[in-house]
Design a protein around this motif. Structure first.
Motif, PDB file in Angstrom:
ATOM      1  N   UNK A  39      42.900  31.901  26.234  1.00  0.00           N
ATOM      2  CA  UNK A  39      43.546  33.195  26.439  1.00  0.00           C
ATOM      3  C   UNK A  39      43.100  33.758  27.791  1.00  0.00           C
ATOM      4  N   UNK A  40      43.915  34.682  28.334  1.00  0.00           N
ATOM      5  CA  UNK A  40      43.708  35.258  29.670  1.00  0.00           C
ATOM      6  C   UNK A  40      43.681  34.159  30.720  1.00  0.00           C
ATOM      7  N   UNK A  41      44.735  33.356  30.709  1.00  0.00           N
ATOM      8  CA  UNK A  41      44.855  32.189  31.586  1.00  0.00           C
ATOM      9  C   UNK A  41      45.745  32.544  32.783  1.00  0.00           C
ATOM     10  N   UNK A  42      45.253  32.321  33.982  1.00  0.00           N
ATOM     11  CA  UNK A  42      46.022  32.570  35.208  1.00  0.00           C
ATOM     12  C   UNK A  42      46.776  31.316  35.644  1.00  0.00           C
ATOM     13  N   UNK A  43      47.931  31.555  36.265  1.00  0.00           N
ATOM     14  CA  UNK A  43      48.652  30.505  36.970  1.00  0.00           C
ATOM     15  C   UNK A  43      49.206  31.099  38.261  1.00  0.00           C
ATOM     16  N   UNK A  44      48.788  30.546  39.399  1.00  0.00           N
ATOM     17  CA  UNK A  44      49.302  31.003  40.683  1.00  0.00           C
ATOM     18  C   UNK A  44      48.867  32.391  41.080  1.00  0.00           C
ATOM     19  N   UNK A  45      47.703  32.840  40.620  1.00  0.00           N
ATOM     20  CA  UNK A  45      47.195  34.173  40.957  1.00  0.00           C
ATOM     21  C   UNK A  45      46.156  34.079  42.080  1.00  0.00           C
ATOM     22  N   UNK A  46      46.235  35.007  43.027  1.00  0.00           N
ATOM     23  CA  UNK A  46      45.304  35.004  44.151  1.00  0.00           C
ATOM     24  C   UNK A  46      43.856  35.118  43.687  1.00  0.00           C
ATOM     25  N   UNK A  47      43.611  35.923  42.626  1.00  0.00           N
ATOM     26  CA  UNK A  47      42.234  36.153  42.175  1.00  0.00           C
ATOM     27  C   UNK A  47      41.577  34.877  41.645  1.00  0.00           C
ATOM     28  N   UNK A  48      42.404  33.882  41.250  1.00  0.00           N
ATOM     29  CA  UNK A  48      41.861  32.603  40.773  1.00  0.00           C
ATOM     30  C   UNK A  48      42.316  31.463  41.688  1.00  0.00           C
ATOM     31  N   UNK A  49      42.417  31.787  42.986  1.00  0.00           N
ATOM     32  CA  UNK A  49      42.672  30.802  44.050  1.00  0.00           C
ATOM     33  C   UNK A  49      44.018  30.101  43.903  1.00  0.00           C
ATOM     34  N   UNK A  50      44.970  30.758  43.249  1.00  0.00           N
ATOM     35  CA  UNK A  50      46.293  30.184  43.089  1.00  0.00           C
ATOM     36  C   UNK A  50      46.359  29.010  42.137  1.00  0.00           C
ATOM     37  N   UNK A  51      45.286  28.777  41.399  1.00  0.00           N
ATOM     38  CA  UNK A  51      45.206  27.595  40.531  1.00  0.00           C
ATOM     39  C   UNK A  51      46.004  27.786  39.249  1.00  0.00           C
ATOM     40  N   UNK A  52      46.391  26.688  38.654  1.00  0.00           N
ATOM     41  CA  UNK A  52      46.935  26.643  37.300  1.00  0.00           C
ATOM     42  C   UNK A  52      45.749  26.318  36.390  1.00  0.00           C
ATOM     43  N   UNK A  53      45.169  27.359  35.777  1.00  0.00           N
ATOM     44  CA  UNK A  53      43.933  27.155  35.014  1.00  0.00           C
ATOM     45  C   UNK A  53      44.144  26.254  33.803  1.00  0.00           C
ATOM     46  N   UNK A  54      45.332  26.300  33.195  1.00  0.00           N
ATOM     47  CA  UNK A  54      45.602  25.407  32.072  1.00  0.00           C
ATOM     48  C   UNK A  54      45.567  23.957  32.532  1.00  0.00           C
ATOM     49  N   UNK A  55      46.115  23.690  33.721  1.00  0.00           N
ATOM     50  CA  UNK A  55      46.101  22.332  34.255  1.00  0.00           C
ATOM     51  C   UNK A  55      44.682  21.891  34.612  1.00  0.00           C
ATOM     52  N   UNK A  56      43.881  22.808  35.156  1.00  0.00           N
ATOM     53  CA  UNK A  56      42.483  22.481  35.461  1.00  0.00           C
ATOM     54  C   UNK A  56      41.734  22.116  34.189  1.00  0.00           C
ATOM     55  N   UNK A  57      41.944  22.913  33.135  1.00  0.00           N
ATOM     56  CA  UNK A  57      41.284  22.632  31.853  1.00  0.00           C
ATOM     57  C   UNK A  57      41.773  21.317  31.255  1.00  0.00           C
ATOM     58  N   UNK A  58      43.082  21.056  31.372  1.00  0.00           N
ATOM     59  CA  UNK A  58      43.648  19.827  30.813  1.00  0.00           C
ATOM     60  C   UNK A  58      43.029  18.596  31.463  1.00  0.00           C
ATOM     61  N   UNK A  59      42.863  18.634  32.772  1.00  0.00           N
ATOM     62  CA  UNK A  59      42.244  17.493  33.461  1.00  0.00           C
ATOM     63  C   UNK A  59      40.787  17.338  33.053  1.00  0.00           C
ATOM     64  N   UNK A  60      40.082  18.470  32.902  1.00  0.00           N
ATOM     65  CA  UNK A  60      38.659  18.416  32.556  1.00  0.00           C
ATOM     66  C   UNK A  60      38.428  17.815  31.174  1.00  0.00           C
ATOM     67  N   UNK A  61      39.306  18.102  30.214  1.00  0.00           N
ATOM     68  CA  UNK A  61      39.102  17.618  28.842  1.00  0.00           C
ATOM     69  C   UNK A  61      39.865  16.329  28.545  1.00  0.00           C
ATOM     70  N   UNK A  62      40.720  15.896  29.461  1.00  0.00           N
ATOM     71  CA  UNK A  62      41.524  14.716  29.207  1.00  0.00           C
ATOM     72  C   UNK A  62      42.614  14.974  28.187  1.00  0.00           C
ATOM     73  N   UNK A  63      43.298  16.111  28.319  1.00  0.00           N
ATOM     74  CA  UNK A  63      44.341  16.486  27.362  1.00  0.00           C
ATOM     75  C   UNK A  63      45.564  15.594  27.510  1.00  0.00           C
ATOM     76  N   UNK A  64      46.153  15.254  26.374  1.00  0.00           N
ATOM     77  CA  UNK A  64      47.410  14.508  26.379  1.00  0.00           C
ATOM     78  C   UNK A  64      48.591  15.441  26.547  1.00  0.00           C
ATOM     79  N   UNK A  65      48.458  16.668  26.036  1.00  0.00           N
ATOM     80  CA  UNK A  65      49.559  17.628  26.089  1.00  0.00           C
ATOM     81  C   UNK A  65      49.005  19.023  26.366  1.00  0.00           C
ATOM     82  N   UNK A  66      49.794  19.818  27.078  1.00  0.00           N
ATOM     83  CA  UNK A  66      49.420  21.190  27.429  1.00  0.00           C
ATOM     84  C   UNK A  66      50.644  22.073  27.338  1.00  0.00           C
ATOM     85  N   UNK A  67      50.459  23.255  26.756  1.00  0.00           N
ATOM     86  CA  UNK A  67      51.548  24.231  26.701  1.00  0.00           C
ATOM     87  C   UNK A  67      51.011  25.589  27.125  1.00  0.00           C
TER      88      UNK A  67
END
Length: 261
Positions: A39-67
């Motif tokens: 929850x409270x996930x940013x995507x493309x926000x300047x305050x979080x360096x424009x990152x897609x935080x869900x995508x960052x988390x998905x790569x870190x955990x090795x997720x097969x699917x992300x929504x």
């Protein structure tokens, strides 16, 4: 199976107010979830360096699917507005996410009931009365295909306004219990902004973990929850975890699903 829910405060640390993407990814690696509700996930926000935080988390955990489901769009401040259901993938956004190491075979995005005009609320610290404009609140409900069979899972972030968050939780319960969603086991995870008693009364789901989660350094309230309906397996570990980011603790539940009824 390890279930985790975590309000990530857009990846920021309450100590320095900064978003460090390596620190964020490291927190997800440390949690090692099979299913992760954010929850409270940013995507493309300047305050979080424009990152897609869900995508960052998905790569870190090795997720097969992300929504990811956007609740708000624009930049926090004057242009902040409710996100539409047709929001483009490149638009700056903020919302909830559900990530899984198991295949996701279907999902439903929910925009929950919202108070549109500003309403008064009392802040705890410092104690004062203020007019607050409520955000749009969202949830994602997904059906996962696990080795032990299908599992319905939801990630949600509800209002901090008493009464209104219960109305939103009723709407979420209906989504988890009506039609095809009412068959088989289900897990509801997220920052529900309510203590355990009203959560149990509204959902009629059973809690899988009891632990205070907020505020992070000296928690006094449990407002984050992992709840279940049906046979999801035996709980072998359940705890709140303090990490070097967010003003919430994460909740971790380890399930043994080898002996389902």
């Amino acid at each position: 199976m390890r279930l985790v829910t975590f309000n990530v405060l857009h990846g920021a640390s309450p100590d320095d107010g900064l978003v460090d993407l390596d620190r964020f990814a490291g927190a997800v690696v440390a949690l090692d979830p099979d299913v992760l509700a954010l929850q409270e996930v940013d995507r493309g926000q300047e305050r979080s360096h424009g990152a897609d935080l869900a995508a960052v988390a998905a790569e870190a955990m090795g997720a097969a699917t992300t929504r990811f489901v956007a609740a708000m769009t624009g930049d926090p401040g004057p242009t902040w507005r409710p996100a539409s259901r047709t929001l483009g993938p490149d638009a700056p956004a903020y919302g909830v996410a559900l990530l899984s190491r198991y295949p996701l075979v279907g999902w439903r995005d929910l925009h929950l009931p919202r108070i549109a005009p500003p309403v008064p609320r009392v802040r705890r610290d410092p104690r004062r009365l203020e007019l607050a404009r409520e955000e749009l609140r969202t949830a994602v409900v997904a059906r996962l295909e696990t080795p032990e069979g299908p599992l319905l899972v939801a990630s949600a972030h509800l209002s901090f306004f008493p009464g209104w968050n219960q109305l939103q939780l009723y709407a979420l319960r209906r989504a988890l219990t009506t039609g095809g969603a009412g068959r088989g086991p289900a897990v509801l995870m997220g920052d529900l902004n309510m203590t355990p008693r009203p959560v149990r009364a509204v959902t009629r789901f059973r809690p899988l973990v009891t632990a205070d989660t907020f505020p992070v350094h000296a928690p006094r309230f449990q407002i984050d929850h992992v709840l279940a309906r049906g046979d999801v397996g035996a709980v072998v570990d359940a705890r709140a975890v303090e990490l070097p980011m967010s003003d919430h603790r994460a909740l971790v539940v380890e399930l043994d699903r080898s002996r389902l009824g």
